[in-house]
Every structure is written in C-alpha cells, then in structure tokens.
Design a protein around this motif. Structure first.
Motif, short mmCIF file in Angstrom:
data_model
loop_
_atom_site.label_atom_id
_atom_site.label_comp_id
_atom_site.label_asym_id
_atom_site.label_seq_id
_atom_site.Cartn_x
_atom_site.Cartn_y
_atom_site.Cartn_z
N LEU A 171 0.89 -1.52 0.09
CA LEU A 171 0.38 -0.19 0.04
C LEU A 171 1.03 1.25 0.42
N ASP A 172 2.00 1.26 0.55
CA ASP A 172 3.27 2.61 0.53
C ASP A 172 3.13 3.03 -0.91
N THR A 173 3.58 1.35 -1.54
CA THR A 173 4.34 1.47 -3.04
C THR A 173 3.17 2.06 -3.75
N GLU A 180 -3.34 13.46 -14.06
CA GLU A 180 -3.88 13.55 -15.47
C GLU A 180 -3.49 12.80 -15.92
N ALA A 181 -3.12 11.39 -15.02
CA ALA A 181 -3.22 10.22 -16.17
C ALA A 181 -4.51 9.70 -17.03
N ASP A 182 -4.28 9.12 -18.51
CA ASP A 182 -5.33 8.18 -19.29
C ASP A 182 -5.40 6.90 -18.59
N ASP A 183 -6.43 6.28 -19.04
CA ASP A 183 -6.77 4.97 -18.40
C ASP A 183 -6.22 4.28 -18.46
N ALA A 184 -4.78 4.44 -19.27
CA ALA A 184 -3.78 2.57 -19.76
C ALA A 184 -2.98 2.94 -18.20
N GLN A 185 -2.29 4.73 -17.84
CA GLN A 185 -1.97 4.74 -16.98
C GLN A 185 -2.82 3.94 -15.43
N VAL A 186 -3.74 4.67 -15.37
CA VAL A 186 -4.48 4.04 -14.57
C VAL A 186 -4.64 2.68 -13.75
N PHE A 187 -5.59 2.44 -14.71
CA PHE A 187 -5.06 0.55 -14.73
C PHE A 187 -4.22 -0.10 -14.37
N ALA A 188 -2.95 0.49 -14.81
CA ALA A 188 -1.52 0.25 -14.80
C ALA A 188 -1.12 0.10 -13.04
N VAL A 189 -1.47 1.41 -12.89
CA VAL A 189 -1.39 1.51 -11.22
C VAL A 189 -1.98 0.33 -9.87
N VAL A 190 -3.50 0.24 -11.33
CA VAL A 190 -4.58 -0.63 -10.12
C VAL A 190 -4.08 -2.25 -10.76
N GLU A 191 -3.04 -2.53 -11.69
CA GLU A 191 -2.95 -4.06 -11.39
C GLU A 191 -1.37 -3.77 -10.60
N ARG A 192 -0.47 -2.60 -11.22
CA ARG A 192 0.53 -3.60 -10.31
C ARG A 192 -0.42 -3.53 -8.37
N VAL A 193 -0.74 -2.39 -7.78
CA VAL A 193 -0.90 -2.45 -6.98
C VAL A 193 -1.91 -4.28 -6.35
N VAL A 194 -2.90 -5.22 -7.40
CA VAL A 194 -3.24 -6.18 -7.04
C VAL A 194 -2.50 -6.83 -7.57
N LEU A 195 -1.01 -7.26 -8.69
CA LEU A 195 -0.48 -8.23 -8.60
C LEU A 195 0.30 -8.27 -7.06
N ALA A 196 1.12 -7.52 -6.75
CA ALA A 196 1.52 -6.73 -4.99
C ALA A 196 0.82 -8.03 -4.45
N LEU A 197 -0.36 -7.67 -4.16
CA LEU A 197 -1.48 -8.34 -3.15
C LEU A 197 -1.69 -9.73 -3.68
N ASN A 198 -1.67 -10.09 -4.45
CA ASN A 198 -1.37 -11.66 -4.66
C ASN A 198 -0.95 -12.19 -4.21
N ALA A 199 0.44 -11.79 -4.38
CA ALA A 199 2.00 -12.26 -4.29
C ALA A 199 2.33 -12.71 -2.62
N VAL A 200 0.96 -11.57 -1.71
CA VAL A 200 1.09 -11.23 -0.94
C VAL A 200 0.38 -12.26 0.25
N GLU A 225 1.97 6.14 -5.77
CA GLU A 225 1.64 6.20 -7.71
C GLU A 225 0.72 7.49 -7.73
N LEU A 226 -0.01 7.77 -6.78
CA LEU A 226 -1.37 8.60 -6.44
C LEU A 226 -1.42 9.52 -6.96
N PRO A 227 -0.66 10.54 -6.46
CA PRO A 227 -0.72 11.76 -7.58
C PRO A 227 -0.36 12.10 -8.42
N VAL A 228 -0.71 11.14 -9.59
CA VAL A 228 -0.05 11.72 -10.70
C VAL A 228 -1.49 11.61 -11.80
#
Length: 133
Positions: A48-50, A60-80, A54-57
């Motif tokens: 969640l720190d990571t 101004e992000a496009d959909d792909a960038q937002v989904f990339a942030v969501v994907e990263r957090v979800v995959l990291a939580l999958n690993a946990v 990433e949230l402040p940007v």
C-alpha cells in the motif's frame, strides 16, 4: 486519505488484546491476531505504501496509466496472499482492499464509474482482471 484496511485490522487486534487483558473476552473467541499476523500486516502495508506513492499523478493520467497502477497493486497483493498460503485475505478483507483501492484513486481525481464503464466493466470490477485473492 481513506483509511487503510491494515489500520482497521491493527485496531481490531489492539481492541481484542484489551478485552483479553480485562477478562471480558473468552480466549477461545479471540481470533484477530491469528487472522492478521504482523508479517501479513507489514507486507500489506509495504504494498500500500508503493500504491499510495503512485496516486498523485493519477488526476492527469489516461485510462491505461490508471489501470497500470491498479494492476501493480493487485498483483503485489496477490503475491502477499500467495506467501500466506492463498488465504491471507478472506471475503471481508477482499472487500475492504477493493474499496480502499477504489476510494484512494477516486480521492486522486479518477472517476472510477466512468473509467470502468469506458472499458465495459461495472464499478466494482476494477480489480477483477488481476485479482486472485
């Protein structure tokens, strides 16, 4: 900022410990420390720190960038979750984590309803593509 689920989980552990110490809770009914061992809380907070960094940007992000942030957090939580035998996050915890992700990106300027609708998803399907917990 919306409260992290781990904050709530830690509060529950502390409240349960107080009740045990006061003798108002039967030890056989105590479960919070077992559900949320410190190593799980620390690992989840690191993810969640990571994510929060990433949230402040996102405003101004496009959909792909937002989904990339969501994907990263979800995959990291999958690993946990995988590290904890695939059972780190039960139903309530899953819902709390998904709600937290939704609220956190909303607070940073993303219209989650519009974002998901543009991609043929319901609002509450934001994490579903990557989530295994």
């Amino acid at each position: 900022m919306t409260e992290r689920p781990t904050t709530s989980w830690r509060r529950g552990i502390a409240e349960e410990a107080e009740e045990l110490a006061a003798g108002t809770l039967d030890p056989d009914c105590a479960c919070m420390a077992g559900l949320f061992p410190e190593e799980l809380l620390v690992a989840t907070d690191a993810v969640l720190d990571t994510f929060e960094a990433e949230l402040p940007v996102l405003a101004e992000a496009d959909d792909a960038q937002v989904f990339a942030v969501v994907e990263r957090v979800v995959l990291a939580l999958n690993a946990v979750n995988a590290t904890h035998g695939g059972c780190a996050f039960e139903t309530d915890e899953r819902e709390e984590l998904c709600e937290y992700i939704d609220q956190a990106i909303t607070e940073h300027g993303v219209d989650v309803v519009a974002l998901t609708a543009r991609h043929g998803l319901g609002r509450y399907q934001l994490t579903d593509t990557w989530r295994t917990w």
